[in-house]
Design an enzyme around this catalytic site. Structure first.
Site, PDB file in Angstrom:
ATOM      1  N   GLU A   1     -14.502   1.276  15.547  1.00  0.00           N
ATOM      2  CA  GLU A   1     -14.941   1.227  16.945  1.00  0.00           C
ATOM      3  C   GLU A   1     -15.490  -0.131  17.382  1.00  0.00           C
ATOM      4  O   GLU A   1     -16.269  -0.210  18.329  1.00  0.00           O
ATOM      5  CB  GLU A   1     -15.992   2.308  17.198  1.00  0.00           C
ATOM      6  CG  GLU A   1     -15.443   3.708  16.991  1.00  0.00           C
ATOM      7  CD  GLU A   1     -16.314   4.752  17.653  1.00  0.00           C
ATOM      8  OE1 GLU A   1     -15.901   5.278  18.685  1.00  0.00           O
ATOM      9  OE2 GLU A   1     -17.409   5.018  17.139  1.00  0.00           O
TER      10      GLU A   1
ATOM     11  N   HIS B   1     -19.779  12.496  21.725  1.00  0.00           N
ATOM     12  CA  HIS B   1     -19.682  11.367  20.826  1.00  0.00           C
ATOM     13  C   HIS B   1     -21.018  10.635  20.643  1.00  0.00           C
ATOM     14  O   HIS B   1     -21.500  10.493  19.530  1.00  0.00           O
ATOM     15  CB  HIS B   1     -18.606  10.418  21.383  1.00  0.00           C
ATOM     16  CG  HIS B   1     -18.335   9.212  20.554  1.00  0.00           C
ATOM     17  ND1 HIS B   1     -17.247   8.397  20.756  1.00  0.00           N
ATOM     18  CD2 HIS B   1     -18.998   8.648  19.537  1.00  0.00           C
ATOM     19  CE1 HIS B   1     -17.260   7.406  19.876  1.00  0.00           C
ATOM     20  NE2 HIS B   1     -18.311   7.534  19.130  1.00  0.00           N
TER      21      HIS B   1
ATOM     22  N   HIS C   1     -24.110   0.933  19.398  1.00  0.00           N
ATOM     23  CA  HIS C   1     -23.418   2.213  19.586  1.00  0.00           C
ATOM     24  C   HIS C   1     -24.024   3.210  18.612  1.00  0.00           C
ATOM     25  O   HIS C   1     -24.190   2.906  17.429  1.00  0.00           O
ATOM     26  CB  HIS C   1     -21.920   2.069  19.318  1.00  0.00           C
ATOM     27  CG  HIS C   1     -21.232   3.401  19.208  1.00  0.00           C
ATOM     28  ND1 HIS C   1     -21.189   4.287  20.264  1.00  0.00           N
ATOM     29  CD2 HIS C   1     -20.602   4.021  18.170  1.00  0.00           C
ATOM     30  CE1 HIS C   1     -20.544   5.383  19.871  1.00  0.00           C
ATOM     31  NE2 HIS C   1     -20.190   5.250  18.616  1.00  0.00           N
TER      32      HIS C   1
ATOM     33  N   HIS D   1     -25.125   7.727  17.735  1.00  0.00           N
ATOM     34  CA  HIS D   1     -25.010   9.169  17.992  1.00  0.00           C
ATOM     35  C   HIS D   1     -26.424   9.735  18.059  1.00  0.00           C
ATOM     36  O   HIS D   1     -26.731  10.775  17.470  1.00  0.00           O
ATOM     37  CB  HIS D   1     -24.203   9.849  16.883  1.00  0.00           C
ATOM     38  CG  HIS D   1     -22.940   9.149  16.510  1.00  0.00           C
ATOM     39  ND1 HIS D   1     -22.402   9.182  15.254  1.00  0.00           N
ATOM     40  CD2 HIS D   1     -22.102   8.375  17.247  1.00  0.00           C
ATOM     41  CE1 HIS D   1     -21.279   8.463  15.226  1.00  0.00           C
ATOM     42  NE2 HIS D   1     -21.082   7.956  16.419  1.00  0.00           N
TER      43      HIS D   1
END
Lengths: 240, 240, 240, 240
Positions: free
Chosen positions: A77, A166, A96, A98
């Site tokens: 990613e 996500h 980024h 979760h």
């Protein structure tokens, strides 16, 4: 201009902090724009944030091409990072994750909004990007330039965006600020879930959000950064 | 074919990880099919997962008979493992636990379904086995071959099943995958409880679940496994 | 008959375990009936459970009179213990705590009932004693023999009772069993709060509760006890 | 009269305890009135509570002027402390925090009230100060004498007050008592959120609250203080 070696150490520290504070688990990543080349960025090889060392940090073009891979496998990613650096000259760091409390806001119709002064830096309201809208059934991963650019477009000028099913992506002018927003995004989400169960919420006013953002600088960021560094077993460097 | 000694170490590591990550407490267990004899499986003697060492691992037939007990007391519920290995040639590892966030889904009519990409490996929807349906009032433990087979039958081709008033059972092609599903089953359950309180949930689409499952391999599993090993104080072995 | 020195060590371990597992904070206590004199019991001086050592354990009559105080200040609420030992010859250990998840059940009209097999030992249903009913406005503490006896009367033949605005009291045939019930009372309460928010709960049947209780013995208790001892930094003794 | 050096150590310990027990994160602070000069107070320089040492403690006038700054940057919100010391001769310690469970009560119309005997010291009911009422859009920080005095006025004779979108402030006759109330304010808030979801709550009666407050002294405070000191890695001093 911070030196490359210092930025590499800063990225390692950021990864360790985010893991220690529970914002990332074995997945998630944090990058910095390259201090000497704004068209490149620095990001670890594919490894859990809690485990990352300086030797893991790789250099990438904005299209996600590794410059000197040296046999290291990159994160799939990395296009999240490239897409945002390309679209946002004001951004020098991207996270980024979760982040657990954030997930429910990406899969229901409830909007995440700042309710605590520490959390104003998440922005007036946090939007949500659904990969399914444009890309249909996927493994939900931002795995090419097109998806990275679509996410960056949805993010617009904001500093935070949710990703349905996500996680979330955060960007900021520097690594410390980006880590700060990521941690207080989780705080805000958890508090908002609790407060929503109690009744109508009096969120921060738009004027209050602007005032807090205008005031956020090294005085605030470094107080938290010093503490998080020590908690994560990393040295604290006052200035980069 | 992994060597027996490596599998024994892998089982110990799996137990320690599940304890450290909060998926098992003093109870629960993880097994592996025997690498040299598919009609036998390997499982610790009756001991808390956080305490298990290589010397605790025993060998059992699929009917739960210990091969070389050596005075060690087995888990009463070894029939869970035998029942699934017997019914499922595709399975090489089984975890049974009382994973906290999973329990409420086994005692209400709410269905556990994947809502986060990391959790897609739990399957499209998680079923529930109620020992009372066929066996009436019991201590809820799977304490003989008949109960183990009934549970395996209810599980069908799935990788996860809830057990009413008791816990859950997970199976997978190998130990790492089984631990991965067990941990993200807990994550999904906790997130789903939170999201249900907020409104209607947009779960992963069936196509998304399939895409994530198709992609799950060593690249993903080992990233988490390395991290969990280190967190649990166990050495990381890249390949078994 | 266990020896006095072993019982003293057992009480210390029990205190440390309850603190480590989050069932007591700086308050709460655990006692044992004296192994050589059933009309006396053993309980620490007034000190936080996490800090207690053998030298802190005092001997009391069932009326709460210290036998050899030696300048040590006793817990005000020692009358909880005396009251129960007096009324219940089957009881050899008592725990009093402010177990966090249990508190909401003592101040609302929701009944705490076992929903997980590990929790069946709390009994078919947990009652609640409100000190205000008989004693009016007090500091809610069980500070004399009359209050201790009233609590024991309300408890009847049960092993657990809630105390409105205060906490809970647990009793059992021995220290390990008492600690076990105390820990799984907290587990059940937390799970029940979560499950109630999801819909109607299928609790354990009365027959299932009886079957689990009938089966609970050293095989089960010692597995947890060994694990809790090690977690709390205490040696594990297989038999008392 | 406690000696200055002892008070400095007490403030350090209080900061470390509040951090260790989760009542403050990288922000929040605790002060003491100066033992030799009631018109001055002692408060750390701007630093995370978990990191504070004796050399960080500064002396301030009630108007928030540092006496011997020595290059140290003070907390912006020192006016909270000055305002309360000025208005309340009975107060010798003030804590300001962003205690997580307390935040939802400051942004909804639900009133925080004591429901557990340990929490009676928060007072009969906890009020809420909204900086917006008088000062409009700000960064929500108490950054001058006027705001500090307005907060103190809203607090009246109470020991706790919430601050909308910001946190809470607690005051007490001494540091230990102030830390005790701060920790049990968090406990009460968390329990109340859980109990509200279950139905109507039977709070402590006004008479019970008074009785508990009347009884709270060194016997109770020191038991917790010893435990919290050891947990935070600080020496325990029985008397100041």
């Amino acid at each position: 201009m911070p030196k490359l070696q210092n930025v590499l150490e800063e990225i390692v520290t950021a990864n360790r902090i985010l893991a220690h504070e529970g914002v990332v688990d074995s997945f998630g990543h944090v990058s910095s724009r390259h201090p000497d080349n704004p068209n490149h960025f620095l990001l670890s090889r594919a490894r859990a944030p809690e485990r990352i060392d300086v030797d893991d940090i790789m250099e990438f073009t904005l299209e996600g091409e590794p410059v000197n891979p040296g046999g290291r496998a990159p994160y799939l990613e990395r296009f999240i990072h490239g897409g945002i650096y390309e679209a946002r000259p004001d951004v020098n760091s991207v996270v980024h994750n979760h982040s657990p409390s954030v997930i429910p806001f990406g899969i229901t119709d409830k909007k995440l909004k700042p309710l605590l002064h520490m959390c104003a830096n998440i922005g007036q309201q946090v939007g949500c990007w659904d990969s399914h809208d444009k890309f249909g059934d996927t493994a939900l991963l931002v795995e090419d330039v097109a998806m990275g650019r679509d996410l960056a477009k949805a993010m617009g000028k904001d500093r935070t965006i949710l990703m349905r099913g996500h996680g979330a992506t955060v960007c900021a002018p520097n690594v410390r600020h980006c880590v700060f927003i990521s941690i207080y995004l989780e705080v805000n989400a958890k508090l908002q879930m609790q407060a929503m169960a109690m009744g109508d919420i009096k969120f921060l006013t738009p004027g209050e959000v602007d005032k807090v953002i205008a005031r956020t600088g090294p005085y605030t960021l470094n107080r938290a950064w010093e503490n998080w560094c020590r908690r994560a077993g990393r040295p604290f460097v006052a200035e980069l």
